[in-house]
Enzyme design. Structure first.
Site, PDB file in Angstrom:
ATOM      1  N   ARG A  60       0.849  -1.020   0.132  1.00 10.66           N
ATOM      2  CA  ARG A  60       0.071  -0.142  -0.120  1.00 10.66           C
ATOM      3  C   ARG A  60       0.884   1.012  -0.070  1.00 10.66           C
ATOM      4  O   ARG A  60       1.944   1.227   0.419  1.00 10.66           O
ATOM      5  CB  ARG A  60      -0.844  -0.089   1.225  1.00 10.66           C
ATOM      6  CG  ARG A  60      -1.990  -0.987   1.298  1.00 10.66           C
ATOM      7  CD  ARG A  60      -2.852  -0.997   2.442  1.00 10.66           C
ATOM      8  NE  ARG A  60      -2.230  -1.356   3.641  1.00 10.66           N
ATOM      9  CZ  ARG A  60      -1.537  -0.461   4.666  1.00 10.66           C
ATOM     10  NH1 ARG A  60      -1.719   0.627   4.477  1.00 10.66           N
ATOM     11  NH2 ARG A  60      -1.042  -1.001   5.587  1.00 10.66           N
ATOM     12  N   LYS A 200      -8.716  -1.863   0.693  1.00  9.23           N
ATOM     13  CA  LYS A 200      -8.804  -1.014   1.778  1.00  9.23           C
ATOM     14  C   LYS A 200      -9.394   0.253   1.761  1.00  9.23           C
ATOM     15  O   LYS A 200      -9.577   1.052   2.559  1.00  9.23           O
ATOM     16  CB  LYS A 200      -7.130  -0.574   2.001  1.00  9.23           C
ATOM     17  CG  LYS A 200      -6.414  -1.947   2.742  1.00  9.23           C
ATOM     18  CD  LYS A 200      -7.170  -2.361   3.893  1.00  9.23           C
ATOM     19  CE  LYS A 200      -6.430  -3.612   4.527  1.00  9.23           C
ATOM     20  NZ  LYS A 200      -7.054  -4.207   5.713  1.00  9.23           N
ATOM     21  N   HIS A 219     -10.385  -3.420  12.357  1.00  6.57           N
ATOM     22  CA  HIS A 219      -9.377  -4.177  11.587  1.00  6.57           C
ATOM     23  C   HIS A 219      -9.039  -5.164  12.340  1.00  6.57           C
ATOM     24  O   HIS A 219      -7.831  -5.307  13.075  1.00  6.57           O
ATOM     25  CB  HIS A 219      -8.194  -3.148  11.412  1.00  6.57           C
ATOM     26  CG  HIS A 219      -6.997  -3.736  10.689  1.00  6.57           C
ATOM     27  ND1 HIS A 219      -5.698  -3.442  10.447  1.00  6.57           N
ATOM     28  CD2 HIS A 219      -7.154  -4.367   9.483  1.00  6.57           C
ATOM     29  CE1 HIS A 219      -5.184  -4.013   9.641  1.00  6.57           C
ATOM     30  NE2 HIS A 219      -5.827  -4.661   8.845  1.00  6.57           N
ATOM     31  N   SER A 239      -1.106  -5.955   9.708  1.00  6.56           N
ATOM     32  CA  SER A 239      -0.676  -6.899   8.843  1.00  6.56           C
ATOM     33  C   SER A 239       0.560  -7.560   9.178  1.00  6.56           C
ATOM     34  O   SER A 239       1.363  -6.727   9.821  1.00  6.56           O
ATOM     35  CB  SER A 239      -0.241  -6.294   7.210  1.00  6.56           C
ATOM     36  OG  SER A 239      -1.610  -5.847   6.554  1.00  6.56           O
ATOM     37  N   LYS A 243      -3.269 -12.174  12.029  1.00  8.10           N
ATOM     38  CA  LYS A 243      -4.698 -12.319  12.110  1.00  8.10           C
ATOM     39  C   LYS A 243      -5.286 -13.247  11.230  1.00  8.10           C
ATOM     40  O   LYS A 243      -6.054 -14.214  11.660  1.00  8.10           O
ATOM     41  CB  LYS A 243      -5.430 -10.872  11.385  1.00  8.10           C
ATOM     42  CG  LYS A 243      -5.228  -9.765  12.285  1.00  8.10           C
ATOM     43  CD  LYS A 243      -5.985  -8.476  11.805  1.00  8.10           C
ATOM     44  CE  LYS A 243      -5.957  -8.143  10.315  1.00  8.10           C
ATOM     45  NZ  LYS A 243      -4.666  -7.660   9.764  1.00  8.10           N
ATOM     46  N   THR A 244      -4.923 -13.531   9.949  1.00 12.06           N
ATOM     47  CA  THR A 244      -5.188 -14.365   9.025  1.00 12.06           C
ATOM     48  C   THR A 244      -4.951 -15.946   9.782  1.00 12.06           C
ATOM     49  O   THR A 244      -5.579 -16.851   9.839  1.00 12.06           O
ATOM     50  CB  THR A 244      -4.596 -14.526   7.717  1.00 12.06           C
ATOM     51  OG1 THR A 244      -5.192 -13.167   7.204  1.00 12.06           O
ATOM     52  CG2 THR A 244      -5.101 -15.461   6.841  1.00 12.06           C
ATOM     53  N   ASP A 258      -9.981 -10.176   8.125  1.00  9.85           N
ATOM     54  CA  ASP A 258      -9.138  -8.901   8.233  1.00  9.85           C
ATOM     55  C   ASP A 258     -10.058  -7.691   8.355  1.00  9.85           C
ATOM     56  O   ASP A 258      -9.850  -6.839   9.230  1.00  9.85           O
ATOM     57  CB  ASP A 258      -8.663  -8.574   6.764  1.00  9.85           C
ATOM     58  CG  ASP A 258      -7.598  -7.489   6.662  1.00  9.85           C
ATOM     59  OD1 ASP A 258      -7.052  -7.415   7.669  1.00  9.85           O
ATOM     60  OD2 ASP A 258      -7.886  -6.815   5.693  1.00  9.85           O
ATOM     61  N   ARG A 324       1.354 -12.368  -1.719  1.00  9.73           N
ATOM     62  CA  ARG A 324       0.016 -12.708  -1.069  1.00  9.73           C
ATOM     63  C   ARG A 324      -0.763 -13.803  -1.731  1.00  9.73           C
ATOM     64  O   ARG A 324      -0.516 -13.707  -3.346  1.00  9.73           O
ATOM     65  CB  ARG A 324      -0.599 -11.537  -0.841  1.00  9.73           C
ATOM     66  CG  ARG A 324      -0.256 -10.845   0.560  1.00  9.73           C
ATOM     67  CD  ARG A 324      -1.088  -9.296   0.740  1.00  9.73           C
ATOM     68  NE  ARG A 324      -0.548  -8.526   1.886  1.00  9.73           N
ATOM     69  CZ  ARG A 324      -1.033  -8.689   2.946  1.00  9.73           C
ATOM     70  NH1 ARG A 324      -2.140  -9.554   3.392  1.00  9.73           N
ATOM     71  NH2 ARG A 324      -0.624  -8.081   3.854  1.00  9.73           N
TER      72      ARG A 324
END
Length: 532
Positions: A60, A200, A219, A239, A243-244, A258, A324
């Site tokens: 990003r 996003k 988030h 990130s 989390k995943t 997410d 990713r």
């Protein structure tokens, strides 16, 4: 010329966007893959995955995000965190982008964010790249085919990677721009092919819109117990904090990985898919996520692969450490069909501590939870943002500052109210370093983290003995089944206890310095938690 299923009154020509080449509306996955391959946007990989490189931008560009400064948002936007753009500059940018788009083919997807029907946001995504259409079709939620006959988008996103912005002419920071106009209900994205900007942008919208409805945007990832949607848990984190990985628990149902909301109805996923990091991904450790990398239609972003065999290299980060895969939620066998769960019984705040100071898990009081939520301490992981090449300690308020259009206190107050109303046990989980700081210590063992989380979620951890941490005042378990006792006491993992004390004092000071900005806005109990 237009191809695909669309509400006749919602064609781009009828919305003032004219002169384009062929416009492809709501193509399904096989057609999007075919188009992307035919247009040379990437390559078909093993199992039918789509392999693509995003070029210069592999993460990003948060510093290139702008919000159009109008009277309706003037007093609501956190301007210190969101660069302003004038309405005139936005109008010029839009006109120049539309002129650039003349005669070119575009791909339109009509989708929505939010599994809770009372709070969903209908969005039209207009993309120059077919694979961006495939990506966002995975990541947002797909209306039923019959719904498209009456679908009316509330917002439009126009994404044109081949358009180069002019800072002097368009009032932006660089030749890359992400511009949100809340009055026009449009987002313009230019000069970046990184697909994460699409999803996003929608998250940022929901972070602005939902608080006015009393809904907490988060988030976070989320899951619930098998057979009991009311036993939900949410996992806050930036990130790279897990989390995943940690929410994809085979013993629980995955709500999402997410972005979620917490409404009067409970927890709900904003998205319809997952965007998982693949660096060092192994079938043995994460079999279902690994399997998606060989699944038809999965988007594989910025991974090195053998040009002959098409085998993916999960260890080669020469393109980026932020490699990713993007896939629909149904690719995970234990995912929720509804994207809904109850009010969270457990709230987990994930941090990646590059100092090696924090314990692998700690229990927080509600006031301490607010302190750590507003602090948002973690380490930016290599590749997630442009220019980040190694773990960098940072404070990202609410565990998501780049996506927060409103001031942090707005989200903090919402979370505080929700915890008070529904009750939840709050935990801080460190997935970062132990036995020393980055460069000396090692990453927290994933098996230990999973064991501690399982014990927290099933309630067994709360029944054991806890000690008070001398640095932050939270409670740390003394023992846990399947976890070495030494791991629960970070100081003991260091070869030099005095060196640990020095690092701990440094981190406590960093917390205090950062938290000073929130002191005028918080309650007395949170101030007390800040003091420790």
């Amino acid at each position: 010329m237009s191809i695909g299923h669309v509400n006749a009154s919602q064609r781009l020509e009828d919305q003032g966007i004219t002169g384009l080449g062929t416009v492809y509306y709501n193509l399904v996955e096989p057609a999007l893959v075919e188009a992307a391959v035919a247009r040379g946007e990437g390559k078909l990989g093993l199992g039918g995955a789509f392999l693509v490189s995003t070029g210069k931008f592999t993460g990003r560009s948060p510093k290139d995000k702008h919000v159009v400064r109008t009277a309706s948002v003037e007093d609501k936007i956190w301007w210190e965190n969101n660069a302003p753009m004038t309405p005139e500059a936005f109008a010029t940018l839009r006109a120049d982008m539309l002129a650039h788009m003349q005669g070119r083919d575009y791909f339109v997807q009509d989708l929505y964010g939010g599994a809770d029907a009372e709070h969903r946001l209908d969005v039209r995504v207009i993309t120059e790249l077919a694979w961006h259409g495939l990506f966002i079709r995975h990541l947002l939620r797909r209306p039923a085919r019959a719904e498209l006959d009456s679908f009316v988008p509330e917002w439009k996103i126009i994404n044109c990677p081949s358009f180069v912005a002019d800072p002097a002419r368009h009032g932006c920071r660089s030749d890359t721009v992400i511009a949100l106009n809340f009055d026009a209900k449009e987002i313009l994205i230019a000069n970046t092919a990184y697909a994460g900007e699409n999803k996003k942008s929608v998250f940022t919208l929901l972070n602005y819109l939902l608080p006015e409805k009393g809904v907490m945007p988060m988030h976070c990832s989320a899951n619930h117990a098998v057979g009991d949607p009311e036993d939900a848990a949410v996992f806050f984190g930036l990130s790279g904090t897990g989390k995943t990985t940690l929410s994809a628990d085979p013993d629980r149902i995955l709500i999402g990985d997410d972005e979620h909301g917490w409404s009067e109805n409970g927890t709900f996923n904003f998205e319809g898919g997952c965007y998982a990091k693949t660096i060092n991904l192994r079938a043995e450790a994460e079999p279902e996520i690994y399997a998606t990398t060989h699944r038809f239609g999965t988007v594989i972003e910025n991974m090195v692969y053998d040009p002959e065999t098409l085998e993916l290299d999960f260890d080669d980060d020469s393109l980026t450490a932020n490699m990713r895969c993007a896939y629909p939620l149904e690719a995970i066998s234990n995912s929720s069909a509804t994207g809904l769960g109850g009010h969270p019984k457990n709230i987990i705040m994930l941090t990646c501590d590059a100092f090696g100071v924090l314990p692998p898990i700690a229990r927080l009081t509600p006031a301490q939870a607010m302190y750590h939520f507003l602090s948002g301490f973690t380490s930016k992981v290599a590749g997630t943002e442009r220019g980040v090449t190694e773990p960098t300690p940072t404070f990202s308020t609410c565990f998501g500052a780049p996506f927060m259009p409103r001031r942090p206190e707005v989200y903090g107050k919402l979370l505080q109210e929700q915890i008070a109303r529904h009750g939840a046990t709050c935990w801080l989980v460190n997935t970062g370093w132990t036995g020393g700081a980055y460069g000396t210590g090692s990453r927290m063992p994933i098996r230990a983290t999973r064991a501690l989380l399982s014990a927290a979620l099933n309630g067994t951890l709360t029944k054991g003995e806890f000690r008070r941490d001398p640095n932050f005042g939270f409670e740390v378990p003394v023992a846990a089944q399947g976890v070495a006792d030494v791991l629960l006491d970070p100081r003991r993992t260091w070869a030099d206890g005095a060196a640990y004390d020095g690092q701990a004092a440094k981190l406590v000071s960093m917390f205090a310095d950062n938290f000073g900005q929130y002191v005028p806005f918080i309650d007395a109990d949170v101030k007390a938690a800040a003091i420790g």
